[in-house]
Design a protein around this motif. Structure first.
Motif, PDB file in Angstrom:
ATOM      1  N   SER A  27     -40.816  53.081  18.528  1.00  0.00           N
ATOM      2  CA  SER A  27     -39.946  52.015  17.932  1.00  0.00           C
ATOM      3  C   SER A  27     -39.359  52.403  16.888  1.00  0.00           C
ATOM      4  CB  SER A  27     -40.781  50.559  17.651  1.00  0.00           C
ATOM      5  OG  SER A  27     -39.703  49.668  17.486  1.00  0.00           O
ATOM      6  N   HIS A  28     -38.747  51.634  15.774  1.00  0.00           N
ATOM      7  CA  HIS A  28     -37.799  52.098  14.925  1.00  0.00           C
ATOM      8  C   HIS A  28     -38.643  52.513  13.537  1.00  0.00           C
ATOM      9  CE1 HIS A  28     -37.418  47.990  12.840  1.00  0.00           C
ATOM     10  NE2 HIS A  28     -37.005  47.987  13.924  1.00  0.00           N
ATOM     11  N   ILE A  29     -37.885  53.313  12.516  1.00  0.00           N
ATOM     12  CA  ILE A  29     -38.231  53.627  11.319  1.00  0.00           C
ATOM     13  C   ILE A  29     -38.209  52.392  10.628  1.00  0.00           C
ATOM     14  CG2 ILE A  29     -37.800  56.156  11.374  1.00  0.00           C
ATOM     15  CD1 ILE A  29     -34.848  55.331  10.127  1.00  0.00           C
ATOM     16  N   PRO A  31     -40.354  49.963  10.076  1.00  0.00           N
ATOM     17  CA  PRO A  31     -40.626  49.158  11.391  1.00  0.00           C
ATOM     18  C   PRO A  31     -40.738  47.642  10.905  1.00  0.00           C
ATOM     19  CG  PRO A  31     -42.649  50.371  11.083  1.00  0.00           C
ATOM     20  CD  PRO A  31     -41.622  50.993  10.130  1.00  0.00           C
ATOM     21  N   ASP A  32     -40.328  46.669  11.337  1.00  0.00           N
ATOM     22  CA  ASP A  32     -40.408  45.270  10.935  1.00  0.00           C
ATOM     23  C   ASP A  32     -41.466  44.531  12.040  1.00  0.00           C
ATOM     24  OD1 ASP A  32     -38.976  44.847  13.511  1.00  0.00           O
ATOM     25  OD2 ASP A  32     -36.990  44.763  12.453  1.00  0.00           O
ATOM     26  N   GLY A  33     -41.720  43.236  12.039  1.00  0.00           N
ATOM     27  CA  GLY A  33     -42.654  42.743  13.072  1.00  0.00           C
ATOM     28  C   GLY A  33     -42.434  42.729  14.416  1.00  0.00           C
ATOM     29  N   ASP A  34     -40.934  42.681  14.694  1.00  0.00           N
ATOM     30  CA  ASP A  34     -40.725  42.986  15.989  1.00  0.00           C
ATOM     31  C   ASP A  34     -40.908  44.268  16.474  1.00  0.00           C
ATOM     32  OD1 ASP A  34     -39.873  42.030  18.680  1.00  0.00           O
ATOM     33  OD2 ASP A  34     -37.644  42.458  18.211  1.00  0.00           O
ATOM     34  N   ALA A  35     -40.688  45.172  15.734  1.00  0.00           N
ATOM     35  CA  ALA A  35     -40.885  46.809  16.203  1.00  0.00           C
ATOM     36  C   ALA A  35     -42.324  46.847  16.336  1.00  0.00           C
ATOM     37  CB  ALA A  35     -40.497  47.529  15.040  1.00  0.00           C
ATOM     38  N   VAL A  36     -43.278  46.248  15.449  1.00  0.00           N
ATOM     39  CA  VAL A  36     -44.658  46.604  15.575  1.00  0.00           C
ATOM     40  C   VAL A  36     -45.288  45.711  16.788  1.00  0.00           C
ATOM     41  CG1 VAL A  36     -46.790  46.773  14.329  1.00  0.00           C
ATOM     42  CG2 VAL A  36     -44.883  47.149  13.361  1.00  0.00           C
ATOM     43  N   ILE A  88     -38.535  50.848  22.174  1.00  0.00           N
ATOM     44  CA  ILE A  88     -38.224  49.406  22.261  1.00  0.00           C
ATOM     45  C   ILE A  88     -37.755  48.836  20.649  1.00  0.00           C
ATOM     46  CG2 ILE A  88     -40.749  49.147  21.434  1.00  0.00           C
ATOM     47  CD1 ILE A  88     -39.597  46.583  23.676  1.00  0.00           C
ATOM     48  N   ASP A  89     -36.671  48.080  20.773  1.00  0.00           N
ATOM     49  CA  ASP A  89     -36.072  47.558  19.468  1.00  0.00           C
ATOM     50  C   ASP A  89     -35.359  48.657  18.754  1.00  0.00           C
ATOM     51  OD1 ASP A  89     -35.789  45.203  17.992  1.00  0.00           O
ATOM     52  OD2 ASP A  89     -37.192  45.722  16.413  1.00  0.00           O
ATOM     53  N   CYS A  90     -34.926  49.525  19.229  1.00  0.00           N
ATOM     54  CA  CYS A  90     -34.137  50.520  18.585  1.00  0.00           C
ATOM     55  C   CYS A  90     -32.965  50.424  19.061  1.00  0.00           C
ATOM     56  CB  CYS A  90     -34.599  52.011  18.976  1.00  0.00           C
ATOM     57  SG  CYS A  90     -36.443  52.226  18.627  1.00  0.00           S
TER      58      CYS A  90
HETATM   59 MN    MN Z   1     -36.773  45.374  14.391  1.00  0.00          MN
END
Ligand code: MN
Ligand code: AMP
Ligand code: MN
Length: 326
Positions: A27-29, A31-36, A88-90
């Protein structure tokens, strides 16, 4: 239902996953709660169908999200090999924090809800109407023959709660609330997820807010402030983000657009935009090399604090003026 549009892509994803043994997920750098949450739910789900799944976040798991089931399994670098790579989420490849050199080829499956997604995967499951990537996963799991257990439900709920700032954003539909209800039914603890992933603050985070609040400005429907490296040093705030101050500022009456400038280095400024209703800030962020959603977007811009502020504020004012006059 809008999932019909991606039915063919879902079928392709199922075949790709069925044919793989080891699966790396990124996921993205920052990271927010959706990424994790989405990363961990997908990891647990794939393991439940006997896949060897490795969750990867270039920046690791922020303290706030360490309570999530499976958080300890997250690696900070990609494994040496994999059969299948899922992002995911990127919204674009750069957001993974890994260059092509590390990936050797584009991710096989790209699952995301950003309208600015560049469709960099071989298979792209993109739903810009979804409130979180977690919402897409909730609908995807049954298609993959994966049952959602309590740990997956907790992770997905964390994704939903954080990306909607506690079900407060305009993309919260009855469908989103229904997904949340089903996740609670499967055992996710809404109060706990809300408290841990959104509500709880550290003292240094609130002191850091104080630095930003002391410099708050408002003009022509725009509210903005800045946070500096020196602020973080002074209060002992460990991150490089805005400690979610933007969410507080965007509640100020009379602000149509809210902006925060967070100093990353002498020559790099992270900018966050939030828009109440009128302005599409994803388009604006894209002109500065960033991206995001219509009402929440960001970019990392080269330059010193003052020059980035001047450039970004004048572009934001210019974009807002005509829509305010409508
Ligand atoms: Mn996100
Ligand atoms: P933030 O302001 O970092 O909270 O981000 C708001 C939204 O914009 C999130 O959906 C991010 O995924 C997206 N975003 C933030 N920074 C960037 C960037 N540099 N490039 C693309 N999207 C971004
Ligand atoms: Mn998201």
């Amino acid at each position: 239902m809008r999932w019909n549009r991606v039915k063919a892509e879902i079928a392709k994803a199922r075949v790709a996953i069925e044919g793989a043994t080891s699966i790396a997920i990124v996921s993205h750098i920052r990271p927010d709660g959706d990424a994790v949450g989405s990363l961990l739910a997908l990891t647990i789900g794939l393991r439940s169908i006997a896949k060897h799944a490795t969750p990867v976040l270039a920046d690791g798991v922020p303290n706030r999200f360490k309570f999530l089931p499976g958080a300890r399994d997250v690696q900070e670098s990609l494994p040496s090999t994999w059969d299948l790579l899922i992002a995911i989420d990127c919204s674009d490849l750069e957001r993974t924090g890994f260059s092509m050199e590390f990936m050797s080829k584009e991710p096989d499956i790209n699952i995301d809800h950003h309208p600015t997604n560049t469709r960099f995967g071989s298979i792209n499951l993109i739903d810009p109407q979804a409130a979180a990537s977690a919402e897409i996963l909730y609908h995807l799991f049954p298609e993959l023959g994966i049952a959602i257990d309590i740990d997956m439900a907790t992770n997905l709920l964390a994704g939903l709660v954080t990306d909607t700032i506690g079900f407060r954003t305009s993309n919260v539909t009855s469908g989103v609330l229904d997904v949340a209800a089903r996740l609670v039914e499967r055992g996710a603890d809404l109060v706990e997820v809300y408290e841990q992933s959104l509500n709880k603050r550290t003292l240094d985070a609130v002191r850091y807010w104080g630095c930003g609040l002391s410099r708050l400005e408002q003009e022509d429907g725009i509210v903005w402030t800045s946070l500096t490296i020196d602020d973080r040093k002074r209060v002992g705030y460990p991150g490089t983000d805005d400690a979610d101050l933007i969410n507080l500022l965007s509640t100020i009456a009379g602000s149509e657009v809210t902006l925060i400038f967070v100093e990353q280095s002498d020559q790099k400024i992270k900018v966050s935009w939030r828009s109440r209703a009128l302005l599409n800030v994803a388009d604006l962020a894209a002109t500065f090399g960033g991206g995001g959603h219509d009402r929440a977007a960001g970019a990392i811009i080269d330059g010193k604090m003052e020059e980035v502020q001047t450039k970004v504020l004048s572009a934001t004012k210019a974009a807002l003026e005509p829509v305010l006059e409508l």
